[in-house]
Design an enzyme around this catalytic site. Structure first.
Site, PDB file in Angstrom:
ATOM      1  CB  CYS A  58      -8.182  56.484   0.871  1.00 23.97           C
ATOM      2  SG  CYS A  58      -6.815  56.471   1.781  1.00 23.97           S
ATOM      3  CB  ILE A  71      -3.413  51.889   1.328  1.00 24.72           C
ATOM      4  CG1 ILE A  71      -3.683  50.458   1.193  1.00 24.72           C
ATOM      5  CG2 ILE A  71      -1.832  52.410   1.375  1.00 24.72           C
ATOM      6  CD1 ILE A  71      -3.467  50.266  -0.168  1.00 24.72           C
ATOM      7  NE  ARG A  72       1.134  57.032   3.604  1.00 30.86           N
ATOM      8  CZ  ARG A  72       1.679  57.940   4.379  1.00 30.86           C
ATOM      9  NH1 ARG A  72       2.848  57.527   5.305  1.00 30.86           N
ATOM     10  NH2 ARG A  72       1.571  59.101   4.366  1.00 30.86           N
ATOM     11  CG  HIS A 128      -8.026  52.071  -1.097  1.00 26.95           C
ATOM     12  ND1 HIS A 128      -8.003  53.213  -1.632  1.00 26.95           N
ATOM     13  CD2 HIS A 128      -6.980  52.184  -0.310  1.00 26.95           C
ATOM     14  CE1 HIS A 128      -7.291  54.265  -1.206  1.00 26.95           C
ATOM     15  NE2 HIS A 128      -6.549  53.503  -0.188  1.00 26.95           N
ATOM     16  CD  GLU A 180      -9.945  52.557  -4.601  1.00 25.05           C
ATOM     17  OE1 GLU A 180     -10.520  52.295  -4.149  1.00 25.05           O
ATOM     18  OE2 GLU A 180      -8.868  53.176  -4.231  1.00 25.05           O
TER      19      GLU A 180
END
Lengths: 308, 190
Positions: free
Chosen positions: B77, B133-134, B170, B172
């Protein structure tokens, strides 16, 4: 993995889903180790972004002014919030009154990145918080202890912050709330599992979240400090107490040199366990916000007791 | 083998937890001297402007670039933005290594964040559950860049160029450790 050429997409991917708990909680995870700053106009938002804020909270009056001016504090003007959203690329949060789900609907329609269902505003419902599961936008809520935090998570909060005592510049209540949460979590982990049912009842929190917290050894969502942080040392203190990041409300733009203080607090949160760096960034920051001593404050003036 | 995780801001602990579950030693990188003794680096998700400013203030940009030229480096990201050569704006400090053009916040605001099952080239065992996410998006990739995953509309979301790996999502945040295992193999291979 080493073969060349473009991925053919011969197998279609799954259906995307939005507004899931994972996606809501995930943004808070990306904000960790960062500072979220209250701003009242696009100029302040730019100063915050330039200082390294990981998000801003758009509001018409910072808590110190809400305290000073009194009256009913409500959601901010959408025009003002949009002005801030246009000014910066970092996430923008905005506050709705406790229980005021229509203010939350409006904020979601504006496209804010997070809603703070906040005790800093005048509560709109003295029994119920917003049912946050009904929204695509994530919510952060204040809490003073583990029970309150888990009740908010049960209602759909994707992030928690200590309430502290906003607009005072006195960190004592934020410390109290952080310590209470951490103490309850430690207690939970040493408890016999047969005792969890009664402990859940004492906390006033759902059993499944109490059990999950015990297994994780932490809240199931990100937990920031808020309410009274005014200096880099305050911010690092909250990090060393185990918070995931820091909100600074009145502490920056009610101080003598907001740009410098903002940058210093950002650096203090990253290097919270490095006293040499903390000593360096704490120098020559100018006047801190004046502050109100919470211990000499009448109970009626305290806002942390709002919310249930 | 020890993998460093850039720990200026963002979801660095999540990467460490995943690596620990694979029995891999990690260390947090906040200052240039923390790069000593590590074999690979992960630049995590977070706010890319925040991470860029902190990296600049603490003299990390050049040491990070020098490290990444020599060693496997993975950006997730915000980390993808960091590794890219072109992010469409000049003001933000980046390492500028991978031959990709990245659009930051390509999907809009948080209400447009999403999760999806994604086919990732070279990963056995079915689709990878990817959380965006964004998120950024790779708008174009040079000839040296291997595209590992695309959205249904063709948008590029995972790429590898030699010892550099970048994902717009992501790994993670989920339990699936296959991309971390892939990166660990890249680190071991050098």
């Amino acid at each position: 993995m080493s073969s060349n050429g473009q991925h053919g997409n011969d197998q279609p991917n799954g259906q995307p889903s939005k507004g899931t708990d994972q996606v809501k909680r995930g943004l808070a995870q990306m904000l960790k180790g960062g500072v979220i700053m209250d701003v009242v106009n696009p100029e302040q938002a730019k100063i915050a972004e330039d200082a390294g804020a990981c998000a801003v909270m758009a509001l018409e009056r910072v808590p110190a002014d809400i305290r000073a001016q009194g009256g009913v504090a409500r959601m901010s003007d959408p025009d003002m919030i949009e002005g801030i959203m246009k000014a910066v690329t970092i996430p923008v949060m905005a506050k709705a009154r406790i229980g005021h789900f229509v203010e939350a609907q409006i904020l979601q329609a504006l496209g804010v990145d997070y809603i703070d269902e906040s005790e800093v505003l005048t509560p709109a419902d003295e029994e119920n918080h917003i049912n946050k599961h009904k929204f695509v936008v994530p919510f952060v809520c204040g809490a003073r202890n583990l029970g309150e935090a888990l009740r908010r998570i049960n209602e759909g909060a994707a992030m928690i912050r200590t309430k502290g005592e906003a607009g005072t510049g006195d960190v004592v209540e934020a410390v109290r709330h952080a310590r209470m949460m951490m103490r309850d979590i430690r207690k939970l982990q040493t408890m016999d599992e047969d005792e969890l049912f009664t402990f859940a009842k004492e906390l006033g929190a759902p059993y499944h979240l109490v059990k999950e917290t015990r297994e994780l050894g932490r809240l199931p969502v990100v937990n920031f400090a808020a309410g009274g942080v005014a200096t880099p040392a305050d911010a690092a203190l909250m990090m060393q107490l185990g918070m995931d990041g820091v909100f600074v409300g009145s502490g920056i733009f009610k101080s003598g040199d907001p740009a410098k203080r903002a940058k210093a607090i950002v650096e203090a949160v990253t290097h919270y366990d490095n006293p040499d760096i903390l000593a360096r960034v704490s120098r020559n920051l100018g006047e801190a916000m004046v502050g109100i001593n919470v211990s000499s404050m009448p109970d009626a003036d305290k806002i942390a007791t709002r919310g249930w | 083998m020890k993998i460093g995780v850039l720990a200026l801001q963002g979801a660095f602990i999540e990467h460490e937890k995943t690596l620990h579950s694979l029995g891999i030693e990690t260390t947090q990188v906040r200052l240039p001297e923390h790069l000593e003794g590590i074999d690979g680096l992960i630049i995590p998700g977070g706010e890319s402007t925040t991470i860029g400013k902190l990296a600049t203030s603490y003299g990390l940009i050049e040491p990070l670039r020098a490290f990444a030229r020599q060693h496997p480096t993975w950006g997730t990201c915000a980390g993808m933005i960091f590794l890219a050569q072109d992010i469409g704006i000049e003001a933000q400090p980046i390492l500028g290594l991978m031959d990709i053009k990245v659009n930051r916040n390509a999907f809009g605001r948080q209400v447009d964040s999403f999760e999806v099952d994604l086919e990732v080239k070279g990963l056995d065992g079915g689709p990878f559950h990817a959380v965006f996410i964004r998120a950024p998006l790779v708008e174009s990739a040079g000839p040296e860049v291997d595209v590992l995953a695309r959205l249904d509309d063709g948008g590029i979301v995972a790429v590898q160029q030699g010892h550099w790996l970048a994902t717009a999502f992501h790994p993670e945040l989920t339990e699936d450790t296959r991309l971390h295992q892939h990166f660990a193999r890249m680190v071991r291979g050098t």
